[in-house]
Every structure is written in structure tokens, then in C-alpha cells.
Write a protein that holds these residues in place. Structure first.
Motif, PDB file in Angstrom:
ATOM      1  N   SER A 182      17.760 -10.462   5.768  1.00  0.00           N
ATOM      2  CA  SER A 182      17.292  -9.431   6.689  1.00  0.00           C
ATOM      3  C   SER A 182      17.140  -8.110   5.946  1.00  0.00           C
ATOM      4  O   SER A 182      17.547  -7.970   4.794  1.00  0.00           O
ATOM      5  N   TRP A 183      16.593  -7.142   6.641  1.00  0.00           N
ATOM      6  CA  TRP A 183      16.402  -5.822   6.020  1.00  0.00           C
ATOM      7  C   TRP A 183      17.585  -4.888   6.272  1.00  0.00           C
ATOM      8  O   TRP A 183      17.590  -3.752   5.837  1.00  0.00           O
ATOM      9  N   ASP A 184      18.612  -5.348   6.995  1.00  0.00           N
ATOM     10  CA  ASP A 184      19.732  -4.479   7.320  1.00  0.00           C
ATOM     11  C   ASP A 184      20.478  -4.010   6.079  1.00  0.00           C
ATOM     12  O   ASP A 184      20.938  -2.861   6.013  1.00  0.00           O
ATOM     13  N   ASN A 230       7.443  -5.728   3.128  1.00  0.00           N
ATOM     14  CA  ASN A 230       7.869  -6.485   4.294  1.00  0.00           C
ATOM     15  C   ASN A 230       9.222  -7.086   3.933  1.00  0.00           C
ATOM     16  O   ASN A 230       9.911  -6.576   3.054  1.00  0.00           O
ATOM     17  N   ASP A 231       9.642  -8.170   4.582  1.00  0.00           N
ATOM     18  CA  ASP A 231      11.006  -8.672   4.371  1.00  0.00           C
ATOM     19  C   ASP A 231      11.298  -9.129   2.949  1.00  0.00           C
ATOM     20  O   ASP A 231      12.448  -9.208   2.556  1.00  0.00           O
ATOM     21  N   TRP A 266       8.827   0.613   5.432  1.00  0.00           N
ATOM     22  CA  TRP A 266       8.238  -0.587   6.002  1.00  0.00           C
ATOM     23  C   TRP A 266       6.728  -0.470   5.897  1.00  0.00           C
ATOM     24  O   TRP A 266       6.181   0.636   5.875  1.00  0.00           O
ATOM     25  N   ALA A 311       7.084 -14.299   4.155  1.00  0.00           N
ATOM     26  CA  ALA A 311       8.332 -13.795   4.735  1.00  0.00           C
ATOM     27  C   ALA A 311       8.091 -13.127   6.080  1.00  0.00           C
ATOM     28  O   ALA A 311       7.400 -12.116   6.160  1.00  0.00           O
ATOM     29  N   GLY A 312       8.654 -13.679   7.090  1.00  0.00           N
ATOM     30  CA  GLY A 312       8.768 -13.020   8.378  1.00  0.00           C
ATOM     31  C   GLY A 312       7.470 -12.693   9.081  1.00  0.00           C
ATOM     32  O   GLY A 312       7.189 -13.205  10.147  1.00  0.00           O
ATOM     33  N   TYR A 313       6.677 -11.838   8.489  1.00  0.00           N
ATOM     34  CA  TYR A 313       5.458 -11.345   9.119  1.00  0.00           C
ATOM     35  C   TYR A 313       4.283 -11.733   8.225  1.00  0.00           C
ATOM     36  O   TYR A 313       3.972 -11.049   7.252  1.00  0.00           O
TER      37      TYR A 313
END
Length: 476
Positions: free
Chosen positions: A53-55, A401-402, A416, A434-436
Motif C-alpha cells: 500500500s501507499w501508507d 501510482n502504487d 500521486w 499495480a492497482g490502477y
């Protein structure tokens, strides 16, 4: 009469399980082994470029700013976004001095591993002291691989890493009836995250039930007030929209009846699965202790939410703070069983650690830490990812992105994708899988659609990574 009393006392001593004084080192040895496992997992995840995740990257930006005595800006949340406008977690500033010396996301990962590992100590120590040395060792090991801790380690760094040891030490003090010490450990929870004021209030109610009314009511009022003030005043003051983004997002918000709201607290099925795993971790014995009710505030806000990430047990970090509560409630429940007037209940005390260990072994094979025994965990990072990172100069601004965000965030100004302003960042680094999803065949057009009027050129493509550079303005 005195001889009868003495004889009864001697018989009771013979029947009681043998207690060995707590070892000064055993809890710390288990904690050290736990730290090694947690840190190894986190480091390998980072070095293999598979952060989920990006956290981690958001918190890295926040701590880096704290380390340089700046406002806790997280550009990944939006240019100039103050993280205190998202969640109230000023406690992460404690990592700033360490980050100043070691400016890498791994500082946060290793710090989290240490915080999780320290929580093993009070739980092992309490079980050893109150249930015997075998139970102490068994429950210490079982807690160290508890499923909620494993998923939090795998989810990268989050602020709740501070809540886990605070709760563990506070709950140990509650069982030992050291009320002031318990309050001292619990009060800093309000600096970890805004909802934990309600957990502090639940601890206060426990004190009230145990006739510690002035101290207990102080925690209840203080905890509720802290949550209300942070959600209604502090967070909106820092938020660009002057609101608390997570308020009113509950699944029952659009329901027309209380019955619907209550039903939705236990449905969909992942909520029931989470509850079953919590009960399984303690073999139901935790339900004998009123300490288990301290879980209620966290479970209520999570299950009432419409966000499925909050419900399910196999990913994310939300179950970590429940683990010390469940395990200390298990120990307290076993103590209460040992005091029962019914012999069959007293006998079940000795099986409490066995149940916890069996549950931990079963869960261990299904949750992330078992991958430490796989050779693939120790393979080198993908060459394509390392090559993509190598073409982006340190100090440049980057949109992402991720994909490789965690590896870029320490030495670049990272946004982002599409968020860096009208002109765009110097580079755009995209993981097309990844993700998007990004159009693999048209990355340049995609980048230019995010920043109309700007020109980009492709400087690296080795799937799944694409790196674009923003062209310098034409001097003519």
C-alpha cells in the motif's frame, strides 16, 4: 481448629499448579525473536519491491517533515496536505529523531517491528506470573504470531503500532489492579488515532466497574472528549475541506431503521469471519473476562463502516490493536476459571494456553509470516524495478501510482499521479499492473492527458515499469 486450617492449606498448595518466579529474560527473548521475524519480513518486502500500500510512503513523508521541524505534510495525499487533517496521530513524531539519522522507509518498518515485539513482554510476563511458566511461554509465543499482528506487519507501517504496546502494558496493569499505572499507559492512546479515545473510555468504564470511580470517570470523560474534539475541531481545522472525511461514512447511514443498522453490523460475512477468528484465538476463554469488552469501540466503528477494508481479517492493520486485548482477556479469563467453585471449570484453566497455541499454529500457516520459510522471500528484487529506479535522479519530483512509491519517497518529492500541479512533476514512474491500470501502449498520451499542454517522453520501459520524463519548455 488451627491444625485443620493448616492441613487444608497444605492440601491446597499440593493441588495448585507449581509456580516458578517470572524469569527476567524469557519474555524479552521471545520479544527479540518476534522482532527478528517482523523486521525480516518487512525488510524483505521492501527490498523485493512488493510493498502492498501507499501508507508506508505517506508516513515516511510525514516523519521526514517532522524530522526537519516542518509541518507534517504528505504530498501523496495532495500537494501541501497536512496529515493532521486526515487522522490525528501526532505520536508518530517520536520517530523523527531516528529518521533524521536513518532517512529511509525502513526506519518506520523496523520501528514498527520493535513496537509490536515490545508488546510481547507484558503479555508473556503476566501469563508466566499468574498461570505458570509453561503458560507464560506458550501464550507469549502464541501472541507473537497472532493473526492480527501478522497482517499488520504485512500491511507496512501504520500509526497503530504505538497503540499495541500501550494497550498491552495498560491491560497487564489492569489485571494486576495497578489502576494508576494502567491509566498512565492508556492515556497516550488519544495521540495515536482519534477513535482510540473511545478505547480509553472503555478502559475507564472497566475501572468504574472495579470501584475506581474518580479515575475511571476521568478516563471516560477524557476519552470521549478527546475523540469529539479531534473529529469535530482539530482535524477539520487542518483539512482543506474543513471536515472529518470519515464521519458519516457508515454502512447504515442510508438505512431507515435501527433493525437494519444492527443487522448490518454483522453482515456481510467477512465481519462474522473476523469475530470467529477473534474467538478462536482465545478459545472462548477470553469471554469470561470483562476486559474483552474493550474491543467493542473498535469493532463497532469498523463494522458499521461501509468500507470493506475495515471488516475482513486477512489484510490490513485494523485487527492489531485487538490482539493484546484478546490475549490479556484470555489470561484474565483463565485466572477467573481457576477461582471457580466448580472443579471442571478450575481444571479448564490449564487448557487455556493449549487452545491458544493450537489456534496460533493453525492461523500461522494461513497468514503472512509463514512465508519467512519460503525461499522466494529471499530472492533478489526484480531487475526491471531496480533499473526503473536508477533512471530517476535523487532530488527530482515524481508522480507515481502504487508501484515503486515506497522506494522513491525518501529521496524524491513524490506525488500521486496527476496531483503535482498544472505543469506536472519532473518524472512519472508507473507500474502498469499495480492497482490502477495504465494503458501499456500509450503511456505518453496518458501522462499528457493528466497535464494538458505539457510534453513527456518515454525514457524507460521494461514491463511492468514505465518511466516518463517531462520535456523542458522550448526556449524559442
Amino acid at each position: 481448629m488451627s491444625l485443620q486450617v493448616a492441613a487444608a492449606s497444605a492440601a491446597a498448595e499440593l493441588d495448585a499448579p507449581r509456580r516458578i518466579p517470572p524469569s527476567r529474560y524469557a519474555p524479552w527473548i521471545i520479544a527479540a525473536a518476534s522482532f527478528a521475524a517482523y523486521a525480516t519480513y518487512s525488510i524483505r518486502q521492501y527490498e523485493r519491491l512488493v510493498n502492498p500500500s501507499w501508507d508506508l510512503s505517506i508516513f515516511t513523508q510525514v516523519v521526514a517533515n517532522y524530522a526537519h521541524l516542518r509541518a507534517p505534510i504528505a504530498n501523496l495525499k495532495g500537494p501541501g496536505f497536512n496529515i493532521l487533517g486526515d487522522h490525528f496521530s501526532p505520536i508518530v513524531a517520536l520517530l523523527a529523531p531516528i529518521y533524521r539519522v536513518f532517512p529511509t522507509p525502513l526506519t518506520l518498518e523496523v520501528s514498527q517491528a520493535a513496537l509490536f515485539a515490545v508488546a510481547v513482554v507484558p503479555i508473556t510476563r503476566l501469563a508466566w506470573r499468574r498461570l505458570g511458566w509453561q503458560a507464560g511461554l506458550a501464550l507469549g509465543v502464541a501472541y507473537s504470531v497472532a493473526w492480527g499482528i501478522q497482517t499488520a506487519v504485512a500491511a507496512d507501517f501504520h500509526e497503530i503500532a504505538f497503540a499495541v504496546p500501550l494497550l498491552a502494558f495498560a491491560l497487564e496493569a489492569l489485571v494486576d489492579e495497578r489502576w494508576v499505572r494502567a491509566a498512565a499507559w492508556a492515556i497516550p492512546l488519544v495521540l495515536v488515532k482519534e477513535d482510540l479515545g473511545l478505547t480509553l473510555a472503555a478502559i475507564g468504564l472497566y475501572l468504574v466497574l472495579h470501584r475506581q470511580r474518580p479515575l475511571g470517570w476521568s478516563l471516560v470523560v477524557g476519552g470521549v472528549a478527546a475523540t469529539a474534539i479531534t473529529m469535530a475541531v482539530i482535524i477539520p481545522a487542518f483539512n482543506p475541506a474543513h471536515s472529518y472525511a470519515y464521519l458519516g461514512a457508515g454502512i447504515s447511514g442510508g438505512q431507515s431503521s435501527i433493525t437494519d443498522s444492527v443487522r448490518n453490523l454483522l453482515w456481510p460475512a467477512p465481519k462474522l469471519y473476523t469475530l470467529l477468528l477473534l474467538v478462536a484465538a482465545s478459545g472462548i476463554i477470553s469471554l469470561r473476562s470483562p476486559l474483552v469488552l474493550i474491543c467493542v469501540p473498535t469493532l463497532l466503528w469498523r463494522f458499521e463502516s461501509g468500507n470493506p477494508f475495515y471488516w475482513e481479517p486477512r489484510h490490513h492493520h485494523y485487527n492489531a490493536i485487538l490482539m493484546p486485548i484478546i490475549f490479556v482477556a484470555l489470561i484474565d479469563g483463565a485466572i477467573r476459571l481457576g477461582r471457580s467453585s466448580k472443579s471442571w471449570l478450575r481444571a479448564s484453566e490449564r487448557y487455556a494456553p493449549v487452545v491458544a497455541v493450537v489456534a496460533a499454529i493453525v492461523c500461522f500457516t494461513q497468514f503472512p509470516l509463514h512465508t519467512l520459510f519460503r525461499g522466494s522471500t529471499y530472492r533478489a528484487a526484480p531487475r526491471a524495478g531496480l533499473a526503473a529506479l536508477a533512471v530517476v535522479p535523487n532530488g527530482s519530483s515524481v508522480e507515481v501510482n502504487d508501484g515503486l512509491v515506497a522506494q522513491l519517497v525518501a529521496h524524491h518529492t513524490v506525488y500521486w499521479r496527476g496531483d503535482s500541479g498544472r505543469s506536472g512533476a519532473d518524472y512519472m514512474v508507473i507500474d502498469v499492473y499495480a492497482g490502477y491500470p495504465i494503458p501499456v501502449t500509450k503511456p505518453v498520451k496518458y501522462a499528457e492527458s493528466l497535464h494538458p499542454g505539457e510534453t513527456y517522453r518515454l525514457i524507460f520501459r521494461r514491463l511492468p515499469y514505465v518511466v516518463l520524463e517531462r520535456a523542458s519548455p522550448d526556449p524559442t
